[in-house]
Scaffold this motif. Structure first.
Motif, PDB file in Angstrom:
ATOM      1  N   GLY A  45      49.168 -21.386  11.448  1.00  0.00           N
ATOM      2  CA  GLY A  45      48.322 -20.578  10.585  1.00  0.00           C
ATOM      3  C   GLY A  45      48.936 -20.133   9.274  1.00  0.00           C
ATOM      4  N   ILE A  46      50.060 -20.729   8.887  1.00  0.00           N
ATOM      5  CA  ILE A  46      50.685 -20.364   7.619  1.00  0.00           C
ATOM      6  C   ILE A  46      50.005 -21.065   6.449  1.00  0.00           C
ATOM      7  CG2 ILE A  46      52.828 -20.548   6.276  1.00  0.00           C
ATOM      8  CD1 ILE A  46      54.345 -20.082   8.868  1.00  0.00           C
ATOM      9  N   LEU A  47      49.536 -22.276   6.688  1.00  0.00           N
ATOM     10  CA  LEU A  47      48.898 -23.078   5.653  1.00  0.00           C
ATOM     11  C   LEU A  47      47.437 -23.278   6.020  1.00  0.00           C
ATOM     12  CD1 LEU A  47      49.410 -24.815   3.071  1.00  0.00           C
ATOM     13  CD2 LEU A  47      49.950 -26.717   4.597  1.00  0.00           C
ATOM     14  N   ASP A  48      46.544 -22.937   5.098  1.00  0.00           N
ATOM     15  CA  ASP A  48      45.115 -23.120   5.352  1.00  0.00           C
ATOM     16  C   ASP A  48      44.813 -24.584   5.635  1.00  0.00           C
ATOM     17  OD1 ASP A  48      44.628 -20.422   4.932  1.00  0.00           O
ATOM     18  OD2 ASP A  48      44.069 -20.701   2.827  1.00  0.00           O
ATOM     19  N   ARG A  49      43.830 -24.814   6.498  1.00  0.00           N
ATOM     20  CA  ARG A  49      43.474 -26.174   6.917  1.00  0.00           C
ATOM     21  C   ARG A  49      43.062 -27.081   5.758  1.00  0.00           C
ATOM     22  NH1 ARG A  49      45.081 -27.803  11.804  1.00  0.00           N
ATOM     23  NH2 ARG A  49      44.918 -26.105  13.286  1.00  0.00           N
ATOM     24  N   ASP A  50      42.529 -26.492   4.695  1.00  0.00           N
ATOM     25  CA  ASP A  50      42.085 -27.314   3.564  1.00  0.00           C
ATOM     26  C   ASP A  50      43.197 -27.572   2.539  1.00  0.00           C
ATOM     27  OD1 ASP A  50      42.113 -24.647   2.757  1.00  0.00           O
ATOM     28  OD2 ASP A  50      40.462 -24.926   1.347  1.00  0.00           O
ATOM     29  N   LYS A  51      44.407 -27.143   2.855  1.00  0.00           N
ATOM     30  CA  LYS A  51      45.546 -27.326   1.957  1.00  0.00           C
ATOM     31  C   LYS A  51      46.597 -28.208   2.633  1.00  0.00           C
ATOM     32  CE  LYS A  51      44.657 -23.641  -0.903  1.00  0.00           C
ATOM     33  NZ  LYS A  51      43.355 -23.839  -1.396  1.00  0.00           N
ATOM     34  N   GLU A  81      56.112 -31.352  -3.585  1.00  0.00           N
ATOM     35  CA  GLU A  81      56.373 -29.995  -3.100  1.00  0.00           C
ATOM     36  C   GLU A  81      57.297 -30.044  -1.893  1.00  0.00           C
ATOM     37  OE1 GLU A  81      52.072 -28.067  -4.442  1.00  0.00           O
ATOM     38  OE2 GLU A  81      52.360 -28.744  -2.381  1.00  0.00           O
ATOM     39  N   PHE A  82      57.037 -30.983  -1.011  1.00  0.00           N
ATOM     40  CA  PHE A  82      57.860 -31.125   0.183  1.00  0.00           C
ATOM     41  C   PHE A  82      59.298 -31.502  -0.192  1.00  0.00           C
ATOM     42  CE2 PHE A  82      59.435 -33.724   3.795  1.00  0.00           C
ATOM     43  CZ  PHE A  82      59.520 -32.698   4.727  1.00  0.00           C
ATOM     44  N   GLN A  83      59.457 -32.392  -1.163  1.00  0.00           N
ATOM     45  CA  GLN A  83      60.804 -32.772  -1.598  1.00  0.00           C
ATOM     46  C   GLN A  83      61.541 -31.567  -2.183  1.00  0.00           C
ATOM     47  OE1 GLN A  83      59.635 -35.870  -4.314  1.00  0.00           O
ATOM     48  NE2 GLN A  83      60.048 -37.505  -2.822  1.00  0.00           N
ATOM     49  N   CYS A  84      60.867 -30.782  -2.980  1.00  0.00           N
ATOM     50  CA  CYS A  84      61.480 -29.579  -3.554  1.00  0.00           C
ATOM     51  C   CYS A  84      61.865 -28.596  -2.454  1.00  0.00           C
ATOM     52  CB  CYS A  84      60.533 -28.912  -4.552  1.00  0.00           C
ATOM     53  SG  CYS A  84      60.291 -29.842  -6.085  1.00  0.00           S
ATOM     54  N   LEU A  85      60.999 -28.445  -1.487  1.00  0.00           N
ATOM     55  CA  LEU A  85      61.259 -27.552  -0.362  1.00  0.00           C
ATOM     56  C   LEU A  85      62.475 -28.022   0.432  1.00  0.00           C
ATOM     57  CD1 LEU A  85      60.277 -25.108   1.256  1.00  0.00           C
ATOM     58  CD2 LEU A  85      58.725 -26.639   2.473  1.00  0.00           C
ATOM     59  N   GLN A  86      62.565 -29.311   0.691  1.00  0.00           N
ATOM     60  CA  GLN A  86      63.704 -29.866   1.412  1.00  0.00           C
ATOM     61  C   GLN A  86      65.008 -29.591   0.669  1.00  0.00           C
ATOM     62  OE1 GLN A  86      62.392 -34.019   1.856  1.00  0.00           O
ATOM     63  NE2 GLN A  86      62.821 -33.760   4.034  1.00  0.00           N
ATOM     64  N   LEU A  87      65.013 -29.857  -0.623  1.00  0.00           N
ATOM     65  CA  LEU A  87      66.225 -29.662  -1.410  1.00  0.00           C
ATOM     66  C   LEU A  87      66.590 -28.184  -1.505  1.00  0.00           C
ATOM     67  CD1 LEU A  87      65.574 -32.394  -4.094  1.00  0.00           C
ATOM     68  CD2 LEU A  87      67.375 -32.404  -2.360  1.00  0.00           C
ATOM     69  N   TYR A  88      65.597 -27.313  -1.611  1.00  0.00           N
ATOM     70  CA  TYR A  88      65.846 -25.872  -1.627  1.00  0.00           C
ATOM     71  C   TYR A  88      66.490 -25.434  -0.315  1.00  0.00           C
ATOM     72  CZ  TYR A  88      65.080 -20.849  -1.905  1.00  0.00           C
ATOM     73  OH  TYR A  88      65.259 -19.496  -1.913  1.00  0.00           O
ATOM     74  N   SER A  89      66.006 -25.980   0.787  1.00  0.00           N
ATOM     75  CA  SER A  89      66.563 -25.615   2.097  1.00  0.00           C
ATOM     76  C   SER A  89      67.999 -26.105   2.254  1.00  0.00           C
ATOM     77  CB  SER A  89      65.687 -26.154   3.232  1.00  0.00           C
ATOM     78  OG  SER A  89      65.810 -27.557   3.337  1.00  0.00           O
ATOM     79  N   PHE A 132      57.302 -24.859  -6.921  1.00  0.00           N
ATOM     80  CA  PHE A 132      57.557 -23.682  -6.101  1.00  0.00           C
ATOM     81  C   PHE A 132      56.446 -22.639  -6.244  1.00  0.00           C
ATOM     82  CE2 PHE A 132      62.087 -25.030  -5.812  1.00  0.00           C
ATOM     83  CZ  PHE A 132      62.128 -25.082  -4.428  1.00  0.00           C
ATOM     84  N   GLU A 133      55.891 -22.515  -7.438  1.00  0.00           N
ATOM     85  CA  GLU A 133      54.753 -21.599  -7.619  1.00  0.00           C
ATOM     86  C   GLU A 133      53.569 -22.051  -6.762  1.00  0.00           C
ATOM     87  OE1 GLU A 133      54.601 -18.627  -9.192  1.00  0.00           O
ATOM     88  OE2 GLU A 133      56.749 -18.948  -9.443  1.00  0.00           O
ATOM     89  N   HIS A 134      53.322 -23.345  -6.731  1.00  0.00           N
ATOM     90  CA  HIS A 134      52.234 -23.873  -5.896  1.00  0.00           C
ATOM     91  C   HIS A 134      52.529 -23.639  -4.419  1.00  0.00           C
ATOM     92  CE1 HIS A 134      51.141 -26.910  -9.308  1.00  0.00           C
ATOM     93  NE2 HIS A 134      50.737 -25.688  -9.571  1.00  0.00           N
ATOM     94  N   LEU A 135      53.778 -23.853  -4.017  1.00  0.00           N
ATOM     95  CA  LEU A 135      54.162 -23.611  -2.621  1.00  0.00           C
ATOM     96  C   LEU A 135      53.942 -22.152  -2.241  1.00  0.00           C
ATOM     97  CD1 LEU A 135      57.465 -25.666  -2.327  1.00  0.00           C
ATOM     98  CD2 LEU A 135      55.466 -25.907  -0.851  1.00  0.00           C
ATOM     99  N   LYS A 136      54.349 -21.250  -3.121  1.00  0.00           N
ATOM    100  CA  LYS A 136      54.191 -19.826  -2.825  1.00  0.00           C
ATOM    101  C   LYS A 136      52.725 -19.453  -2.646  1.00  0.00           C
ATOM    102  CE  LYS A 136      56.541 -17.951  -6.173  1.00  0.00           C
ATOM    103  NZ  LYS A 136      57.375 -17.154  -7.077  1.00  0.00           N
ATOM    104  N   LYS A 137      51.859 -20.005  -3.486  1.00  0.00           N
ATOM    105  CA  LYS A 137      50.428 -19.719  -3.352  1.00  0.00           C
ATOM    106  C   LYS A 137      49.868 -20.294  -2.058  1.00  0.00           C
ATOM    107  CE  LYS A 137      49.438 -19.358  -8.252  1.00  0.00           C
ATOM    108  NZ  LYS A 137      48.874 -20.016  -9.421  1.00  0.00           N
ATOM    109  N   LYS A 138      50.216 -21.545  -1.763  1.00  0.00           N
ATOM    110  CA  LYS A 138      49.703 -22.198  -0.556  1.00  0.00           C
ATOM    111  C   LYS A 138      50.179 -21.505   0.710  1.00  0.00           C
ATOM    112  CE  LYS A 138      49.165 -26.871  -2.416  1.00  0.00           C
ATOM    113  NZ  LYS A 138      49.614 -28.271  -2.303  1.00  0.00           N
TER     114      LYS A 138
END
Length: 77
Positions: free
Chosen positions: A15-21, A27-35, A58-64
């Motif tokens: 339930g962290i990410l809405d079903r329509d998103k 974004e995933f690549q940026c998230l991986q590298l950030y981690s 990252f702004e898009h990730l934060k909103k999603k």
């Protein structure tokens, strides 16, 4: 099934990410590298994009993910 698809499924299931998103590939690549502890500058260099573009992802990730700062991403990961 890709790692990104698995993460999208997990985020939808808990339930962290809405079903329509979904998280985009970039974004995933940026998230991986950030981690992995990479900065926005380092991430941009690795992906061949500007630091500002990384920050936009990252702004898009934060909103999603409905979080207010990047450090909260670690709690999700």
């Amino acid at each position: 099934i890709s790692e990104r698809d698995k993460i999208n499924y997990l985020l939808h299931t808990i339930g962290i990410l809405d079903r329509d998103k979904i998280l985009t590939e970039r974004e995933f690549q940026c998230l991986q590298l950030y981690s992995q502890g990479k900065s926005a500058n380092q991430t941009g260099e690795i992906l061949g994009i500007s630091r500002r573009t990384v920050e936009t992802h990252f702004e898009h990730l934060k909103k999603k993910l409905k979080i207010s700062n990047k450090s909260e991403l670690i709690n999700i990961l």
